[in-house]
Every structure is written in C-alpha cells, then in structure tokens.
Design an enzyme around this catalytic site. Structure first.
Site, PDB file in Angstrom:
ATOM      1  N   GLU A  81      15.483   6.090  -6.050  1.00  0.00           N
ATOM      2  CA  GLU A  81      14.975   6.834  -4.896  1.00  0.00           C
ATOM      3  C   GLU A  81      15.614   6.380  -3.587  1.00  0.00           C
ATOM      4  O   GLU A  81      15.631   7.135  -2.613  1.00  0.00           O
ATOM      5  CB  GLU A  81      13.453   6.656  -4.792  1.00  0.00           C
ATOM      6  CG  GLU A  81      12.671   7.351  -5.882  1.00  0.00           C
ATOM      7  CD  GLU A  81      11.176   7.170  -5.691  1.00  0.00           C
ATOM      8  OE1 GLU A  81      10.567   7.983  -4.985  1.00  0.00           O
ATOM      9  OE2 GLU A  81      10.630   6.202  -6.245  1.00  0.00           O
ATOM     10  N   ASP A 104       0.519   3.803  -8.392  1.00  0.00           N
ATOM     11  CA  ASP A 104       1.437   3.574  -7.280  1.00  0.00           C
ATOM     12  C   ASP A 104       0.738   2.982  -6.057  1.00  0.00           C
ATOM     13  O   ASP A 104      -0.476   3.105  -5.892  1.00  0.00           O
ATOM     14  CB  ASP A 104       2.076   4.912  -6.887  1.00  0.00           C
ATOM     15  CG  ASP A 104       3.456   4.756  -6.268  1.00  0.00           C
ATOM     16  OD1 ASP A 104       3.807   3.636  -5.865  1.00  0.00           O
ATOM     17  OD2 ASP A 104       4.177   5.767  -6.198  1.00  0.00           O
TER      18      ASP A 104
END
Length: 633
Positions: free
Chosen positions: A454, A399
C-alpha cells in the site's frame, strides 16, 4: 465471548512463572563458570555463546555474545527496575540451575511446518542485600541467544529495564524507524552513525561474529512491547518499553530478549522466536488452512467493499483461479458514503451471508475486514464473532490497533482465544509483529507490521531488506501482486511475481486487479501454483539492501523468488536445493513483458538470470526425468 482481562492475564502469567520456578536442574551442557562471577552458555561447539558476568565492584550484570570466538554483542547491561528495588546494581549471585530443552512441534504455516527445538537453558539467580531478587533465564541454541527476567511475587510494578545491546560502532546496521504500526522503512547505517531516535526491535547488525537480528518473543498483556532507543555516535541500543509503568500482579516472566545469530542464511531460515514461545493453545487446529487470497482493497477500494455485485465478481475470479479465499475489505458494514459510522442494524441489513453462501458454492472462503474498535469490548465481541462464525466467514482481518502498550496487548490476549473459539483465522493489520504468536496461536495466519504494497514511498532497497528483518520473525502481510500500481511500486513485474515466494505469509493476500493478472498470464499462472505453507526454506543468495533470493519447497518442487536493488545485470544464483538434475523454469522481464525460460541444471550449479534495474525473477524447480517438459501440476 466475554473474557475478563485481568484474570486471564494473571492465570497465564502465574502458570508460566510457576513452571519456570519449579524446573528441576538437569545435567548441563553449559560450561561451568570460569570463576565465581562469570558463566557461559552455549548449545554446542561452534554455536553462539553467551557470557554472563557479575562485576565485583558495582554488582552489575552484563551479557556478551560471541560466535566462533568472534564478537557478536559486546558486554551489555542486564537489569530491571521495579517499584521495590533497582535490580541492575549491587547484586550478588544466589545460584544456578541448568536444563536441556528438546521439543518438536508442527505449525500451520511459516518457513517450514515441522520444527525441532534444541536449547540449553541456564537460570542464574541474583539478589540484593535487602533481600530483593530475580532470576535471569538464558537460552542458547544453534541460531540464537535469548534471555528473560523472572520476578517473584511482591516485586511490584516494573518501571523500566536497563537492558541494552552494545554493538561494535562500525557494525553495519539495517534499522526501521519505530512507528506504532511497525511500518517504518528499513535503512542501512552503521551501529554508531544511525541518527538519534527510536527504532523497531527487529534490527539487523553485521559483526565479526556474523549477522544478528534483535527480536522479542512471548510478548503478552503481562508486559509492554519494546523498541530500541539509540543516541548517534554510540553503538548502544537500549530497551525502551511502550508504557512508563508495567502493571505486575504476582510473579512475572518478561518477554524474551532474543538475538538471532549466524551467517545470513541461518538468520533468514531461523524460527528462533517461534521456538522460544509457548506451545499451541488451540487444541484442534484442523480448520486452519493457509492459502492464496484475492484481496480487493487495492483492486477496488471502499466502493468495491460496499458492493455485493463487485464482491461476487471477485469470488468468481478467485474460483476460476483456484484461489481458496477472497477478502472483503473496509466498507462492507458501513453505511454507503460514510467511513466512520457503522450501521447499528448491520446483522440484519448486511449482504455478507449471501456472499458467503455464493462463495461456498464455488469453493471459495470469505475473509472480512473489521476495525479494532468494533471488537474492543466484551459486548461487541459477543455480537460480532458468533455472527461471523454462523454466517460461515473463514477469517477476520482486524485493523488499526496501532499500539504495543500493555492495555492493547491485553486486548490481544482476549481476542486470540475468542477468534479461535469461533474458528476464525486472523490477519492483524496496524498491528504488533509476530514475536512467537503464531506458535502459540496457530490460527494467526499473518500480520502486517510492515511498510507493504500500500505504501507509495517504498524503495527497492527496502524490499530487499525485509527477508532479513521483518519476515525472519514470522508471517508478513506485505500484500504482493499489485501489478496495476505501475509507478507506485519500485520494482519490475518479474520482481513483483517473485514477491510471494520472497515474503512468507500464511494467508498470501494478492493485491492486484483481475485485469492486471490477465494482462500478465505468466505471473497469473505462477500465482495459481503457489502454496501458502512450506516444507522448507533456503536463502540462495542475498545481501540486505541489495538482493534477496529465496527458495521455498512444497513437496518435491522448489519455488524461487528474487528481488534486487540497483542497476541491470546478470544475477548468478547458486542452485543449492539438492543433488540431481532439476528442470528450472524462470519468469523474467522481457522487452515486451514477462518471458519464461526453461533449462535443466544440476543441483549446486549456477542459475544465471538477466535482471533489469530494480528487478527480479520468479521460478519453479522440479526434479527432471526424461519426458518432463514443465513443472506445472
């Protein structure tokens, strides 16, 4: 594994360009030039056609695309500027060669596993009076046109491209505002009315010649990532690179500038950006296995990531469901209560080996989250990757790269072979978008590069645009299934149930809580049956920003997913999945929750589905024979 960056990049680049420069001409399907200063390239009658022209007065090169005699891309500038020369003007033609490309390859995931590539390639050489030169390589297929620049050694660093795409000003456009993490929202404009700014290079346009998705392929650390720069009032979208200067050592082949072109069904089903990319660099990919994943971040957050007990409970649920993976997100190697500081003794103190062993005994593989900064040096990679492999971890979710600069792309060049060497599947977040990477590195199962589940600002229109933009070019980790986020997502439960079909991903990360699945047994049962690799993909109906209904086949069963933006209505979906009779099971929104309907239809008939506002549906179609009452396996 420590891999020196520059030698790796140089070796890949030199090998690629050497191949490009030594390709022998073959009998050409491309048409002979109509005159000395214009050339056309097409793969077949009726396919997209590129016309490359050299202006006799300015010496500038342009490229236009038509389909069926209608405009797709208006004549657009082609050129590149290096330290040594401006290769966008005062050019003269130096020659041409042609070859046909006919390849087959198999993928581990994607819209379909078996691929066939048929392209016509034309190489046009141009030079200046001073002796500077470059080759313009153009490829044409049934579903697209692409070009790249090939520069000989000694050309120097690249300062910019003059490449641009001229669209008819009134062409409908679906554009995502550029962000370093590629998570911009897609909004509809016309080509000329879009606000001045920068946009993701995955831009979709509707012209007289059909739909065209701009894209990029074969992007490596030899170059910089691209975005589109636009001035309101113009139909021109210019290529802007992530760096002010691209460091070029030796010969250079730039990424492909691709235009995926056809009707909407052709664009949606296209694998053109994969087809342009180099073949697999992973000799044995038998360990790469797509699958469903119970993802625990939206289910439990960082606290769950710090709890062995919580993770074991998630493993238990994945095993009960028959889902092959469980993903442990951020928190598992941080000190409790901290976010930015890692534990220097994480290898000794971690409970991860215990969790991996526990999960293995239940037939579940573990995928772990890791921050890019913990893999950005050779020493860190040599510490982390062998350890994760030794523990038995199946994949890594890396990430926060948040960049497409050349230096970051060189990091990708290093982490890709390193993760393959240690048999770790990869999910990139805060990342670039696929751009052919999944053909070359088949253990890359999915990438984020999307405003996914998200986000709290997504719209139903955005959800219906993604199948025609971001997801066209490769696997997309949208993380569907977050049923618990009622009020934070713009769609209905039935639409959410259909998202794992509408959105393709080699690791399909389900974002819900076990409680939310158990409260919706029809959705849970549907997820239990879903594969993550497909034999075929078809668009049944769609319009960007309005509706998207896709069918994906696994074996003899077709899985259906539909999402809509707008008012409640009865959707009419052509069942274009083949002849014969089909038992069709659909999951829809009812007055008191999800409901299922079964009916027998013939291929080609219309499936009617009652859809709530901003709703959708999920479904399975299987061949019907007397005695068949459901499509379950």
């Amino acid at each position: 594994m420590a891999v020196p960056l520059r030698p790796l990049v140089a070796a890949l680049c030199v090998g690629l360009v050497a191949t490009l420069f030594t390709t022998a001409p073959t009998n050409a399907r491309a048409e002979a030039p109509s005159d000395a200063e214009a050339w056309t390239v097409s793969a077949a009658p009726g396919a997209p056609r590129a016309r490359i022209a050299l202006d006799e007065d300015t010496g500038a090169v342009s490229l236009a695309v038509t389909r069926g005699g209608r405009t797709v891309i208006e004549p657009s500038p082609v050129g590149i500027v290096t330290e040594s020369a401006d290769l966008s003007t005062s050019l003269r033609s130096l020659g041409r060669t042609d070859r046909q490309i006919d390849e087959r390859y198999r993928t581990k995931s994607g819209k379909r596993l078996e691929r066939r590539v048929r392209m016509q390639e034309t190489r046009l050489s141009f030079g200046t009076a001073a002796g500077d030169r470059f080759d313009l390589v153009v490829r044409a297929s049934a579903d697209g046109i692409a070009y790249r620049y090939v520069l000989p050694a000694g050309s120097g660093d690249v300062l910019r491209e003059t490449s641009a795409f001229n669209l008819p000003p009134d062409a409908d456009a679906w554009l995502g505002t550029y962000r370093a993490d590629n998570e911009g929202q897609f909004t509809q404009y016309t080509a000329s009315t879009a606000p001045t700014g920068e946009y993701s290079d995955q831009a979709l346009f509707a012209t007289a010649g059909g739909y065209t998705l701009l894209a990029e392929s074969d992007l490596t650390g030899a170059y910089s990532g691209a975005r589109l720069a636009h001035d309101q009032g113009s139909g021109t979208y210019r290529i802007k690179l992530a760096d002010d200067r691209v460091d070029a050592e030796g010969q250079l082949a730039t990424p492909w500038r691709a235009m995926v072109t056809g009707d909407l069904a052709t664009v949606t089903r296209s694998t053109f950006t994969d087809d342009l990319a180099p073949g697999s660099k992973v000799t044995d990919s038998s360990w790469v296995r797509p699958g469903s994943v119970l993802w625990t971040w939206l289910a439990g957050g960082r606290e769950a990531g710090q709890s062995l007990a919580a993770q074991k409970s998630y493993v238990d649920y994945a095993a009960e469901r028959g889902w092959p993976y469980e993903a442990v997100d951020a928190g598992w190697y941080y000190k409790p209560g901290e976010w930015e500081t890692t534990d220097p003794d994480w290898q000794t103190n971690s409970w991860m080996p215990e969790l991996v062993d526990y999960a293995r005994d239940k037939g579940v593989g573990i995928v772990v989250w890791i921050h890019h900064r913990d893999l950005d040096t050779p020493q860190e990679r040599a510490q982390w990757l062998p350890t994760l492999e030794r523990w038995g971890v199946k994949g890594v979710k890396i990430d926060f790269m948040d960049s497409e600069t050349q230096s970051m792309l060189q990091w990708y060049d290093t982490i890709l072979p390193a993760t393959a060497e240690h048999h770790l599947m990869v999910d990139f977040h805060g990342s670039t978008i696929p751009k052919g990477i999944q053909r070359t590195w088949p253990h890359v199962m999915t990438l984020e590069g999307v405003a996914g589940e998200e986000k709290r600002t997504n719209t139903a229109a955005h959800l219906t645009t993604l199948p025609f933009t971001r997801n066209v070019i490769g696997s997309m980790d949208f993380t569907p299934g977050a049923f618990q986020r009622v009020g934070l997502r713009p769609n209905s439960d039935a639409a959410e149930t259909g998202l794992p079909v509408v959105y393709e991903s080699g690791l399909q990360m389900y974002a819900g809580t076990p409680e939310s699945y158990d409260a919706r047994p029809l959705a849970r049962e549907f997820f239990d049956q879903l594969p993550a690799a497909w034999d075929d993909t078809r668009l049944l109906s769609g319009k960007p920003g309005k509706e998207a209904v896709l069918a994906r086949r696994s074996g003899e069963r077709w899985f259906l997913g539909g999402v809509y933006a707008g008012a409640a209505h009865t959707a009419e979906v052509p069942l274009s999945i083949g002849s014969g009779q089909w038992l069709v099971e659909t999951i829809r929104d009812g007055a008191d929750g999800l409901v299922r309907k079964r009916q027998v239809l013939r291929g080609g008939e219309t499936l009617g589905v009652d859809v709530v506002a901003n709703g959708g549906f999920a479904g399975i179609a299987c061949p019907w024979r007397p005695g068949v009452t459901n499509c379950a396996r």
